[in-house]
Structure formats: C-alpha cells, structure tokens
Design a protein around this motif. Sequence first.
Motif, PDB file in Angstrom:
ATOM      1  N   VAL A  17       0.891  -1.198  -0.034  1.00 48.68           N
ATOM      2  CA  VAL A  17       0.030  -0.109   0.041  1.00 48.68           C
ATOM      3  C   VAL A  17       0.777   1.259  -0.075  1.00 48.68           C
ATOM      4  O   VAL A  17       0.278   2.384  -0.219  1.00 48.68           O
ATOM      5  N   GLU A  18       2.001   1.108   0.450  1.00 55.48           N
ATOM      6  CA  GLU A  18       3.146   2.251   0.282  1.00 55.48           C
ATOM      7  C   GLU A  18       4.427   1.954   0.065  1.00 55.48           C
ATOM      8  O   GLU A  18       4.969   1.023   0.630  1.00 55.48           O
ATOM      9  N   LYS A  19       4.652   2.181  -1.241  1.00 53.94           N
ATOM     10  CA  LYS A  19       5.990   1.823  -1.865  1.00 53.94           C
ATOM     11  C   LYS A  19       7.179   2.130  -1.207  1.00 53.94           C
ATOM     12  O   LYS A  19       8.266   1.699  -1.216  1.00 53.94           O
ATOM     13  N   ASP A  20       7.219   3.305  -0.408  1.00 54.33           N
ATOM     14  CA  ASP A  20       8.211   3.808   0.510  1.00 54.33           C
ATOM     15  C   ASP A  20       7.886   3.401   1.873  1.00 54.33           C
ATOM     16  O   ASP A  20       8.347   4.204   2.662  1.00 54.33           O
ATOM     17  N   GLY A  21       7.185   2.623   2.374  1.00 55.77           N
ATOM     18  CA  GLY A  21       6.661   2.426   3.644  1.00 55.77           C
ATOM     19  C   GLY A  21       7.594   1.649   4.555  1.00 55.77           C
ATOM     20  O   GLY A  21       8.517   1.874   4.282  1.00 55.77           O
ATOM     21  N   PHE A  22       6.902   1.292   5.821  1.00 55.77           N
ATOM     22  CA  PHE A  22       7.728   0.655   6.732  1.00 55.77           C
ATOM     23  C   PHE A  22       8.263  -0.825   6.312  1.00 55.77           C
ATOM     24  O   PHE A  22       7.357  -1.379   5.564  1.00 55.77           O
ATOM     25  N   THR A  23       9.046  -1.388   6.517  1.00 58.64           N
ATOM     26  CA  THR A  23       9.453  -2.629   6.444  1.00 58.64           C
ATOM     27  C   THR A  23       8.559  -3.644   7.128  1.00 58.64           C
ATOM     28  O   THR A  23       8.300  -3.403   8.419  1.00 58.64           O
ATOM     29  N   CYS A  24       8.069  -4.759   6.599  1.00 62.45           N
ATOM     30  CA  CYS A  24       7.308  -5.533   7.004  1.00 62.45           C
ATOM     31  C   CYS A  24       8.211  -6.832   7.391  1.00 62.45           C
ATOM     32  O   CYS A  24       9.046  -7.081   7.108  1.00 62.45           O
ATOM     33  N   ASN A  25       7.403  -7.532   8.335  1.00 58.30           N
ATOM     34  CA  ASN A  25       8.264  -8.911   8.977  1.00 58.30           C
ATOM     35  C   ASN A  25       8.266  -9.894   8.042  1.00 58.30           C
ATOM     36  O   ASN A  25       8.961 -10.828   8.184  1.00 58.30           O
ATOM     37  N   CYS A  26       7.425  -9.579   6.738  1.00 55.20           N
ATOM     38  CA  CYS A  26       7.734 -10.864   5.628  1.00 55.20           C
ATOM     39  C   CYS A  26       9.074 -10.254   4.895  1.00 55.20           C
ATOM     40  O   CYS A  26       9.415 -10.836   4.021  1.00 55.20           O
ATOM     41  N   GLY A  27       9.367  -9.261   5.191  1.00 60.12           N
ATOM     42  CA  GLY A  27      10.738  -8.882   4.405  1.00 60.12           C
ATOM     43  C   GLY A  27      10.587  -7.673   3.326  1.00 60.12           C
ATOM     44  O   GLY A  27      11.464  -7.097   2.747  1.00 60.12           O
ATOM     45  N   ARG A  28       9.187  -7.484   3.033  1.00 60.69           N
ATOM     46  CA  ARG A  28       8.745  -6.645   1.930  1.00 60.69           C
ATOM     47  C   ARG A  28       8.726  -5.218   2.541  1.00 60.69           C
ATOM     48  O   ARG A  28       8.713  -5.294   3.846  1.00 60.69           O
ATOM     49  N   VAL A  29       8.498  -4.113   1.884  1.00 61.62           N
ATOM     50  CA  VAL A  29       8.402  -2.842   2.249  1.00 61.62           C
ATOM     51  C   VAL A  29       6.802  -2.464   1.948  1.00 61.62           C
ATOM     52  O   VAL A  29       6.553  -2.714   0.787  1.00 61.62           O
ATOM     53  N   GLY A  30       6.263  -1.724   2.792  1.00 66.00           N
ATOM     54  CA  GLY A  30       4.936  -1.143   2.452  1.00 66.00           C
ATOM     55  C   GLY A  30       3.655  -1.900   2.767  1.00 66.00           C
ATOM     56  O   GLY A  30       2.604  -1.529   2.031  1.00 66.00           O
ATOM     57  N   CYS A  31       3.887  -3.042   3.253  1.00 66.75           N
ATOM     58  CA  CYS A  31       2.640  -3.997   3.366  1.00 66.75           C
ATOM     59  C   CYS A  31       1.452  -3.434   4.093  1.00 66.75           C
ATOM     60  O   CYS A  31       1.629  -2.682   4.883  1.00 66.75           O
ATOM     61  N   LEU A  32       0.311  -3.581   3.664  1.00 69.06           N
ATOM     62  CA  LEU A  32      -0.727  -3.266   4.499  1.00 69.06           C
ATOM     63  C   LEU A  32      -0.851  -3.316   6.067  1.00 69.06           C
ATOM     64  O   LEU A  32      -1.197  -2.313   6.675  1.00 69.06           O
ATOM     65  N   GLU A  33      -0.351  -4.433   6.483  1.00 67.45           N
ATOM     66  CA  GLU A  33      -0.238  -4.671   7.951  1.00 67.45           C
ATOM     67  C   GLU A  33       0.730  -3.931   8.698  1.00 67.45           C
ATOM     68  O   GLU A  33       0.922  -3.665   9.782  1.00 67.45           O
ATOM     69  N   THR A  34       1.749  -3.474   7.843  1.00 71.84           N
ATOM     70  CA  THR A  34       2.749  -2.175   8.477  1.00 71.84           C
ATOM     71  C   THR A  34       2.192  -0.932   8.577  1.00 71.84           C
ATOM     72  O   THR A  34       2.631   0.037   9.367  1.00 71.84           O
ATOM     73  N   ILE A  35       0.848  -0.698   8.190  1.00 67.64           N
ATOM     74  CA  ILE A  35       0.125   0.596   8.326  1.00 67.64           C
ATOM     75  C   ILE A  35      -1.444   0.071   9.031  1.00 67.64           C
ATOM     76  O   ILE A  35      -1.736   0.746  10.311  1.00 67.64           O
ATOM     77  N   ALA A  36      -2.115  -0.938   8.668  1.00 67.43           N
ATOM     78  CA  ALA A  36      -3.426  -1.213   9.159  1.00 67.43           C
ATOM     79  C   ALA A  36      -3.362  -2.496  10.168  1.00 67.43           C
ATOM     80  O   ALA A  36      -3.884  -3.300   9.984  1.00 67.43           O
ATOM     81  N   SER A  37      -2.670  -2.125  11.220  1.00 67.89           N
ATOM     82  CA  SER A  37      -2.664  -3.258  12.274  1.00 67.89           C
ATOM     83  C   SER A  37      -2.009  -2.333  13.762  1.00 67.89           C
ATOM     84  O   SER A  37      -1.757  -1.245  13.654  1.00 67.89           O
ATOM     85  N   ALA A  38      -2.344  -3.222  14.532  1.00 64.87           N
ATOM     86  CA  ALA A  38      -1.880  -2.352  15.978  1.00 64.87           C
ATOM     87  C   ALA A  38      -0.322  -2.236  15.852  1.00 64.87           C
ATOM     88  O   ALA A  38       0.026  -0.901  16.229  1.00 64.87           O
ATOM     89  N   THR A  39       0.233  -3.040  15.351  1.00 67.73           N
ATOM     90  CA  THR A  39       1.888  -2.514  14.982  1.00 67.73           C
ATOM     91  C   THR A  39       2.254  -1.431  14.206  1.00 67.73           C
ATOM     92  O   THR A  39       2.861  -0.400  14.270  1.00 67.73           O
ATOM     93  N   GLY A  40       1.407  -1.320  13.179  1.00 67.46           N
ATOM     94  CA  GLY A  40       1.470  -0.529  12.140  1.00 67.46           C
ATOM     95  C   GLY A  40       1.158   1.085  12.815  1.00 67.46           C
ATOM     96  O   GLY A  40       1.809   1.905  12.522  1.00 67.46           O
ATOM     97  N   ILE A  41       0.035   0.860  13.794  1.00 70.59           N
ATOM     98  CA  ILE A  41      -0.216   2.294  14.203  1.00 70.59           C
ATOM     99  C   ILE A  41       1.037   2.823  14.970  1.00 70.59           C
ATOM    100  O   ILE A  41       1.408   3.930  15.232  1.00 70.59           O
TER     101      ILE A  41
END
Length: 136
Positions: A17-41
């Motif tokens: 959802v964000e190409k320059d977003g947070f790094t996800c625990n899956c290793g990719r960047v900008g995954c939805l759960e890096t924003i829309a989850s408790a951890t993302g908040i």
Amino acid sequence: MLSGSNWTAAEIGHITVEKDGFTCNCGRVGCLETIASATGIIHQVNEFIQQNPSSELSHYFQKKGEISTKDIFNFAGDHLCQQIIQRTADALGVVLANLSVVINPSVITIGGGLSKAGDAFIIAIEKPFKGMLWHG
Ligand SMILES: [Zn+2]
C-alpha cells in the motif's frame, strides 16, 4: 476458502500500500499490515515522534513509555491521532475496495485489534472504500 497453489492465498496484509513504507516482518516494504494493524499504528506514532520530538503528543508518549493503539483512539480528537487513524483507514479501505472488485463479497468482516476501535474507525474506512468501489 481460497488457498492458492501453496496455501498462501488471501494474505491481504501483505498487499503493498506504500512503496516507501515501513519494512514488514515478511521482508517486503509497505505491506498493508505495516499500516493497518496495531503494530502499524505504533510504527506511525514512532515515526511521528522522530519527526516531531518537541510536540505535546510526543512528550506525552515519551513520558508514558509504552504506546498502545487504545491511546491513539482515545486521543482521536487530536490532529495527529486523526491523521494516523485516517492513514490506517485509507490503506485498509483502498485494499478492501480493490478486493471487492475481484471477489464481489456481500459482507466484509474486519477482525483483529483494530476491529475493536469502534464506529469511528469503520466510518473512516468507508470513505476511501466507497470512493474506490467499482459500481459496474
Ligand atoms: Zn508483508
């Protein structure tokens, strides 16, 4: 249930959802759960504190030590908290709208910790969701 060829289908939390977003625990960047989850908040709050260390809200969270999503929704009247809630809702609403085009569900159920945020969060999701929804 949609399982996919190796049982990893429907992992919507890993839609980008964000190409320059947070790094996800899956290793990719900008995954939805890096924003829309408790951890993302919490990621968003920490990012704000780093960018605005002298703000009143930053002082509050630094003094409190541990930040929870409940804090963000309790301070929903605060401009920053509104921004975080809307950023979260925008990401989730856009993904849900796109998925709706593909699978055409009659009902969408939102679970997890964010589902306890209440009607204000659902209303925040509806705006981007309805804005993107295809009515064909
Ligand atoms: Zn991911």
